[in-house]
Design a protein around this motif. Structure first.
Motif: not given
Length: 446
Positions: A206-215, A217-222, A265-269, A275-280
């Motif tokens: 899990a990524v801390p919600l505070c990171t997701l909501a406020t700061i 840093r990575q496309p995965e966070h977005c 940068s780096g967010v793609t379909y 990320v959503v399906k946790n695909i390796i």
């Protein structure tokens, strides 16, 4: 892609012995060796009747389809709900640029049929969950190269539910491959199943919600922000379906806006889907090795030419970090497996949790990993996700404490819509801290 590989099919006759293509294959099928089973047959009838298989058309699926066709399997069904994307072309070798936008299952089927004369491949452009038990009953083997734990758990529970003790043909061996580097053979209700092995697939970190909501840093966070926060705020659809391209597109667009806001940068379909399906991420060489292992096991099961992974060492792991290294081991069947076991699995819970908190914790527990569970206790329903009338009726229980609704040692039944009709049985064990609180309070009252 959403569900890359599910294979099922029949292995009727290799084209004919006059064809040089089958010379070496027939040498294996016509001659007993030191490891062949007592059931191994070399008759013309046996040689010309390998059985039905079912598969898919993703990174593993392309390799599996090719291998099955070249191994003499002649009646194959392929299930894949996805369409071909440009990003698939670097490793899914059955596809060409002109195929982009077309059904993976249909293109793969036609390609292999054209290259391997005599094979018949039936494509199904849908989810594996769209097929009922009667569909899966027609196959003798099922090979999976699925891209999610949920899909694996669904087909696993479906094949377990098929078992009829009075009908030996209801036993459908399940061969599972994964791009993380494993292949395994499962004989439902006899050997360790996917659910028995669930603790080997730990929930995503899990990524801390505070990171997701406020700061972020990575496309995965977005993407996680769109997945966890934006979806709940906007509710664009009643429920999130990770396999629905429209839902993934909505998350992708939200994540892209978020990323632009924070100059990330780096967010793609494709990344959003991953990320959503946790695909390796898949590597072509790993796909080839794992697919080869899966098809090798399918051939051994179908012909009895050699011992297969299954009753003894049933799990093969491959590591390519330093040269090529594989090892096998036996994953033991669990008597308390909620799918194939006979005993209720013990589940520790803090009785001071609200029912809402407990249900949410089931998504994070390695032994459960349930997404939208409904829960019943003996004699009464605690909470049901559907139908709407029952959800409204049981919703007040979500605010009550677990200890108010059930007792220590009680059994509960849990269902999850993504896992079919299986009813997970758990025996609740209240945490020691709670027991100590009870004892202390009773002593102070005395």
């Amino acid at each position: 892609m959403s569900q890359p590989v599910m294979v099922a099919g029949t292995i009727p006759p290799p084209v004919s012995d006059s064809e040089s293509r089958w010379t070496y294959l027939n040498n294996v099928r016509r001659n007993a060796g030191p490891y062949t089973s007592e059931d191994f047959e070399t008759s013309e009838e046996a040689v010309s009747a390998l059985d039905r298989k079912n598969s898919g058309a993703g990174g593993l699926g392309c390799e599996i389809l090719k291998n099955l066709a070249l191994s003499g399997f002649k009646d194959i069904h392929v299930i894949d709900m996805d369409t071909i994307d440009v990003s698939n072309l670097n490793r899914q070798f059955l596809f060409r640029h002109s195929d982009v936008g077309s059904s993976k299952a249909e293109v793969a089927a036609r390609f292999v049929e054209k290259r391997v004369k005599g094979v018949s491949i039936t494509p199904h452009n849908c989810k594996i969950q769209d097929k009922d038990e009667d569909f899966y009953m027609q196959f003798q083997l099922v090979i999976c190269g699925l891209d999610s734990i949920e899909a694996r758990r669904w087909i696993n529970s479906t094949l377990v539910n098929l078992i009829d003790q009075e009908n030996p043909e209801s036993l459908k061996p399940l061969i599972d491959g994964g791009t993380e580097g494993q292949s395994r053979v499962i004989f439902p209700t006899i050997t360790s199943c996917i659910e028995c092995q669930l603790d080997m697939h730990a929930p995503r970190q899990a990524v801390p919600l505070c990171t997701l909501a406020t700061i972020p840093r990575q496309p995965e966070h977005c993407i996680e922000w769109a997945h966890i926060i934006a979806w709940e705020q906007d509710k664009p659809f009643p429920t999130l379906d990770n396999d629905d391209p429209e839902h993934i597109t909505w998350l992708y667009k939200k994540a892209l806006v978020r990323a632009e806001e924070f100059k990330i940068s780096g967010v793609t379909y494709s990344l959003t889907q991953g990320v959503v399906k946790n695909i390796i991420p898949a590597i072509a060489s790993t796909n080839a090795i794992i697919a080869a292992s899966c098809c090798n096991e399918a051939f051994k099961i179908a012909t009895q030419a050699n011992p297969n992974l299954g009753l003894e060492e049933n799990y093969m792991m491959y590591s390519g970090n330093d040269s090529i290294y594989t090892y096998t081991f036996k994953h033991e069947k669990k008597d308390d497996c909620p799918v194939c076991g006979n005993l209720a699995r013990e589940l520790e819970v803090d009785p001071n949790f609200t029912l809402q908190e407990f249900l949410e914790s089931l998504a994070e527990r390695a032994e459960a990993q349930l997404k939208k569970p409904s829960i019943r206790a003996e004699g009464h329903t605690l909470y049901m996700q559907s139908p709407v009338s029952l959800e409204e009726m049981t919703r007040p229980n979500l605010k009550k404490k677990v200890g108010e609704l059930v007792g220590n040692g009680d059994e509960i039944g849990v269902t999850d819509p993504s896992l079919g009709t299986v009813n997970f049985k758990y025996k609740l064990r209240f945490s020691k801290e709670f027991k100590a609180t009870i004892e202390n309070s009773s002593q102070s009252c005395g």
